[in-house]
Write an enzyme that holds these catalytic residues in place. Sequence first.
Site, PDB file in Angstrom:
ATOM      1  N   LYS A  52       0.839  -1.205   0.000  1.00  0.00           N
ATOM      2  CA  LYS A  52       0.000   0.000   0.000  1.00  0.00           C
ATOM      3  C   LYS A  52       0.874   1.255   0.000  1.00  0.00           C
ATOM      4  CE  LYS A  52      -3.788  -2.535   1.995  1.00  0.00           C
ATOM      5  NZ  LYS A  52      -4.500  -3.025   3.156  1.00  0.00           N
ATOM      6  N   GLN A  96      -4.898  -1.706   9.195  1.00  0.00           N
ATOM      7  CA  GLN A  96      -4.710  -3.043   8.619  1.00  0.00           C
ATOM      8  C   GLN A  96      -5.342  -4.109   9.518  1.00  0.00           C
ATOM      9  OE1 GLN A  96      -3.275  -3.704   5.516  1.00  0.00           O
ATOM     10  NE2 GLN A  96      -4.062  -5.744   5.920  1.00  0.00           N
ATOM     11  N   ASP A 119     -11.154   2.426   3.105  1.00  0.00           N
ATOM     12  CA  ASP A 119     -11.394   0.983   2.964  1.00  0.00           C
ATOM     13  C   ASP A 119     -12.873   0.708   2.669  1.00  0.00           C
ATOM     14  OD1 ASP A 119      -9.346  -0.863   2.985  1.00  0.00           O
ATOM     15  OD2 ASP A 119      -9.106  -0.854   5.167  1.00  0.00           O
TER      16      ASP A 119
END
Length: 280
Positions: A52, A96, A119
């Site tokens: 990422k 995460q 997200d």
Amino acid sequence: MAKIIDGKKISQQIKDELKEKAAKLKEQGKTGALAVIQVGQDPASSVYVRNKKNACAYIGIESLAYELPEETTEEELLKLIAELNEKEQVKGILVQLPLPGHICEDKVIQAISPCKDVDGFHPQSVGAMTIGEPGFLSCTPAGIIQLLKRSGVEIAGKHCVIIGRSNIVGKPMALLMLRENATVTITHSRTRNLKEVCQQADILIVAMGKPQFIGAEYVKEGAVVIDVGIHRDENNKLCGDVKFAEVESLASAITPVPGGVGPMTIAMLMNNCVQSIEEE
Ligand code: NAD
């Protein structure tokens, strides 16, 4: 022989488009950073976090890394998120997953400001997606829609069968396919006659988390097969939920693992970050 849907190539196209867009936004004075938080040192999570950060660097977006120790408390994590919610330069916050067991993931997801929820996991983002309002789309399902569209697969009117009903893949996938006017069936671990239901699919999306489970007997001739699963086989090689070799000979198009859905997830995360910078 099926056409191989090349997620690596399509994700690269998307990242190049985003790089151009980010540069244009910069010229207009619009910039921003993605904050990536990792708690603990799970090796798979570390790989995802690194990918990422690399994607941010490629596109020209700043990334801020917060690598917190395993013993970080829920309170400390929530405090950091509250600070990042307030920071103007931070346009996206990503925690995460999975988090260590002593931290409640739902609480953490709900602490992220919906304006920075790149997200797409916040209940407000999910709600907006459900009723077709603007908002961040969950990255893996949004990536699959792009894979299908950019490979010339027609979705409207097709019967799409999805295996899996998780909050991050199965459920949002069903909503997005519905939005594209597919007729959608969701199957799961309690579905009876899974094989017969799957055999009716024009588009079969497999997100069950069971290595190489779906063989040719589940697939109608000419179907499009999307494999979301990621596993390591006994030789430590990456594989999906689908028995690629035997399904490939039957399907009209199929995604490989690796190089199918995986790279699209990061490309769509970058898409959400650029969208957030644009909408500031
Ligand atoms: P999950 O474990 O949360 O959900 C699996 C789903 O499959 C469940 O809803 C369950 O009901 C269903 N299922 C399990 N066994 C079944 C059976 N025998 N018959 C029918 N349905 C069954 O998993 P998830 O988070 O949705 O992820 C699924 C897979 O996709 C995993 O392998 C994961 O690693 C992978 N994944 C990949 C990406 C990517 O970027 N490529 C992103 C997310 C998840």
